[in-house]
Write a protein that holds these residues in place. Structure first.
Motif, PDB file in Angstrom:
ATOM      1  N   ALA A  62      41.347  93.225  57.816  1.00 55.34           N
ATOM      2  CA  ALA A  62      40.229  93.504  56.913  1.00 55.34           C
ATOM      3  C   ALA A  62      39.712  94.932  57.102  1.00 55.34           C
ATOM      4  O   ALA A  62      39.429  95.628  56.119  1.00 55.34           O
ATOM      5  CB  ALA A  62      39.097  92.504  57.161  1.00 55.34           C
ATOM      6  N   ALA A  63      39.596  95.374  58.328  1.00 54.41           N
ATOM      7  CA  ALA A  63      39.107  96.736  58.584  1.00 54.41           C
ATOM      8  C   ALA A  63      40.083  97.767  58.038  1.00 54.41           C
ATOM      9  O   ALA A  63      39.672  98.733  57.370  1.00 54.41           O
ATOM     10  CB  ALA A  63      38.895  96.941  60.086  1.00 54.41           C
ATOM     11  N   PHE A  64      41.365  97.564  58.295  1.00 55.74           N
ATOM     12  CA  PHE A  64      42.377  98.493  57.785  1.00 55.74           C
ATOM     13  C   PHE A  64      42.337  98.542  56.264  1.00 55.74           C
ATOM     14  O   PHE A  64      42.314  99.618  55.659  1.00 55.74           O
ATOM     15  CB  PHE A  64      43.765  98.082  58.279  1.00 55.74           C
ATOM     16  CG  PHE A  64      44.862  98.958  57.754  1.00 55.74           C
ATOM     17  CD1 PHE A  64      45.084 100.217  58.282  1.00 55.74           C
ATOM     18  CD2 PHE A  64      45.671  98.527  56.711  1.00 55.74           C
ATOM     19  CE1 PHE A  64      46.093 101.033  57.791  1.00 55.74           C
ATOM     20  CE2 PHE A  64      46.680  99.331  56.210  1.00 55.74           C
ATOM     21  CZ  PHE A  64      46.884 100.586  56.754  1.00 55.74           C
ATOM     22  N   GLY A  65      42.335  97.386  55.622  1.00 50.32           N
ATOM     23  CA  GLY A  65      42.310  97.326  54.165  1.00 50.32           C
ATOM     24  C   GLY A  65      41.059  97.931  53.575  1.00 50.32           C
ATOM     25  O   GLY A  65      41.104  98.635  52.557  1.00 50.32           O
ATOM     26  N   TYR A  66      39.914  97.678  54.205  1.00 48.86           N
ATOM     27  CA  TYR A  66      38.645  98.200  53.701  1.00 48.86           C
ATOM     28  C   TYR A  66      38.623  99.726  53.766  1.00 48.86           C
ATOM     29  O   TYR A  66      38.248 100.391  52.798  1.00 48.86           O
ATOM     30  CB  TYR A  66      37.483  97.618  54.504  1.00 48.86           C
ATOM     31  CG  TYR A  66      36.133  98.072  54.018  1.00 48.86           C
ATOM     32  CD1 TYR A  66      35.534  97.451  52.937  1.00 48.86           C
ATOM     33  CD2 TYR A  66      35.452  99.118  54.631  1.00 48.86           C
ATOM     34  CE1 TYR A  66      34.297  97.858  52.472  1.00 48.86           C
ATOM     35  CE2 TYR A  66      34.223  99.530  54.181  1.00 48.86           C
ATOM     36  CZ  TYR A  66      33.641  98.901  53.107  1.00 48.86           C
ATOM     37  OH  TYR A  66      32.417  99.313  52.652  1.00 48.86           O
ATOM     38  N   PHE A  67      39.022 100.279  54.885  1.00 51.95           N
ATOM     39  CA  PHE A  67      38.967 101.742  55.025  1.00 51.95           C
ATOM     40  C   PHE A  67      40.038 102.440  54.193  1.00 51.95           C
ATOM     41  O   PHE A  67      39.816 103.551  53.707  1.00 51.95           O
ATOM     42  CB  PHE A  67      39.022 102.155  56.494  1.00 51.95           C
ATOM     43  CG  PHE A  67      37.765 101.780  57.236  1.00 51.95           C
ATOM     44  CD1 PHE A  67      36.542 102.299  56.842  1.00 51.95           C
ATOM     45  CD2 PHE A  67      37.798 100.888  58.287  1.00 51.95           C
ATOM     46  CE1 PHE A  67      35.374 101.949  57.500  1.00 51.95           C
ATOM     47  CE2 PHE A  67      36.633 100.532  58.945  1.00 51.95           C
ATOM     48  CZ  PHE A  67      35.421 101.057  58.556  1.00 51.95           C
ATOM     49  N   GLN A  68      41.184 101.800  53.978  1.00 52.43           N
ATOM     50  CA  GLN A  68      42.188 102.360  53.076  1.00 52.43           C
ATOM     51  C   GLN A  68      41.643 102.388  51.644  1.00 52.43           C
ATOM     52  O   GLN A  68      41.882 103.345  50.909  1.00 52.43           O
ATOM     53  CB  GLN A  68      43.483 101.539  53.121  1.00 52.43           C
ATOM     54  CG  GLN A  68      44.263 101.698  54.398  1.00 52.43           C
ATOM     55  CD  GLN A  68      44.804 103.110  54.557  1.00 52.43           C
ATOM     56  OE1 GLN A  68      44.127 104.012  55.017  1.00 52.43           O
ATOM     57  NE2 GLN A  68      46.033 103.290  54.173  1.00 52.43           N
ATOM     58  N   THR A  69      40.921 101.350  51.262  1.00 49.46           N
ATOM     59  CA  THR A  69      40.342 101.279  49.927  1.00 49.46           C
ATOM     60  C   THR A  69      39.249 102.324  49.751  1.00 49.46           C
ATOM     61  O   THR A  69      39.130 102.945  48.704  1.00 49.46           O
ATOM     62  CB  THR A  69      39.772  99.866  49.672  1.00 49.46           C
ATOM     63  OG1 THR A  69      40.831  98.925  49.801  1.00 49.46           O
ATOM     64  CG2 THR A  69      39.172  99.749  48.296  1.00 49.46           C
ATOM     65  N   ARG A  70      38.462 102.528  50.790  1.00 48.26           N
ATOM     66  CA  ARG A  70      37.361 103.504  50.694  1.00 48.26           C
ATOM     67  C   ARG A  70      37.863 104.922  50.521  1.00 48.26           C
ATOM     68  O   ARG A  70      37.247 105.720  49.829  1.00 48.26           O
ATOM     69  CB  ARG A  70      36.477 103.431  51.944  1.00 48.26           C
ATOM     70  CG  ARG A  70      35.511 102.280  51.893  1.00 48.26           C
ATOM     71  CD  ARG A  70      34.453 102.403  52.921  1.00 48.26           C
ATOM     72  NE  ARG A  70      33.873 103.747  52.903  1.00 48.26           N
ATOM     73  CZ  ARG A  70      32.691 104.036  53.361  1.00 48.26           C
ATOM     74  NH1 ARG A  70      31.952 103.101  53.864  1.00 48.26           N
ATOM     75  NH2 ARG A  70      32.235 105.258  53.343  1.00 48.26           N
ATOM     76  N   LYS A  71      38.970 105.259  51.161  1.00 47.78           N
ATOM     77  CA  LYS A  71      39.436 106.645  51.070  1.00 47.78           C
ATOM     78  C   LYS A  71      40.365 106.875  49.882  1.00 47.78           C
ATOM     79  O   LYS A  71      40.758 108.001  49.615  1.00 47.78           O
ATOM     80  CB  LYS A  71      40.091 107.090  52.379  1.00 47.78           C
ATOM     81  CG  LYS A  71      41.437 106.512  52.679  1.00 47.78           C
ATOM     82  CD  LYS A  71      41.951 107.090  54.001  1.00 47.78           C
ATOM     83  CE  LYS A  71      43.370 106.653  54.263  1.00 47.78           C
ATOM     84  NZ  LYS A  71      43.886 107.225  55.481  1.00 47.78           N
ATOM     85  N   ALA A  72      40.706 105.807  49.144  1.00 44.22           N
ATOM     86  CA  ALA A  72      41.581 105.945  47.972  1.00 44.22           C
ATOM     87  C   ALA A  72      40.810 106.574  46.813  1.00 44.22           C
ATOM     88  O   ALA A  72      39.644 106.269  46.588  1.00 44.22           O
ATOM     89  CB  ALA A  72      42.113 104.581  47.562  1.00 44.22           C
ATOM     90  N   ASP A  73      41.465 107.472  46.093  1.00 43.43           N
ATOM     91  CA  ASP A  73      40.875 108.128  44.927  1.00 43.43           C
ATOM     92  C   ASP A  73      41.558 107.588  43.674  1.00 43.43           C
ATOM     93  O   ASP A  73      42.712 107.933  43.405  1.00 43.43           O
ATOM     94  CB  ASP A  73      41.055 109.644  45.030  1.00 43.43           C
ATOM     95  CG  ASP A  73      40.460 110.389  43.855  1.00 43.43           C
ATOM     96  OD1 ASP A  73      39.626 109.805  43.125  1.00 43.43           O
ATOM     97  OD2 ASP A  73      40.820 111.574  43.670  1.00 43.43           O
ATOM     98  N   PRO A  74      40.857 106.763  42.889  1.00 40.16           N
ATOM     99  CA  PRO A  74      41.505 106.151  41.728  1.00 40.16           C
ATOM    100  C   PRO A  74      41.916 107.158  40.655  1.00 40.16           C
ATOM    101  O   PRO A  74      42.843 106.910  39.897  1.00 40.16           O
ATOM    102  CB  PRO A  74      40.453 105.180  41.190  1.00 40.16           C
ATOM    103  CG  PRO A  74      39.166 105.634  41.750  1.00 40.16           C
ATOM    104  CD  PRO A  74      39.489 106.335  43.042  1.00 40.16           C
TER     105      PRO A  74
END
Length: 105
Positions: A84-96
């Protein structure tokens, strides 16, 4: 089976020739997808933290196979929390706005 694969391949090729309107749709799709991913990772992380707490409390007050079950539950939820932590932080730094169609797929 070959027909489905061929239709999928043709669909992807046609979609790669996108116009401005399609880019706008792609941006909107990616924003919504990242929002859903962030929510899902928050739920998974919350569930994991709750299970770690309950499992640790029950492991401390149990013995025998029940204790081992609760210890295993804590261990699996540590893994869930990491995911969950890995997925959350990957999502936060993604630029759509920078995602191409290929990256979105």
């Amino acid at each position: 089976m070959k027909t489905r694969f061929l239709l999928l391949l043709v669909g992807i090729c046609l979609a790669s020739f996108s116009s401005v309107a399609q880019n706008s749709d792609l941006l909107q799709f990616n924003q919504e997808r990242l929002k859903v991913n962030k929510t899902a990772m928050t739920v998974l992380g919350s569930w994991a933290v709750a299970n770690i707490g309950v499992g640790a409390a029950l492991a401390g007050s149990s013995d025998g196979s029940a204790k081992h079950f609760h210890q295993m539950n804590v261990g699996w939820n540590v893994v869930n929390l990491g995911i969950a932590a890995f997925g959350y932080f990957q999502t936060r730094k993604a630029d759509p706005s920078s995602m191409t169609l290929q990256e979105s797929i």
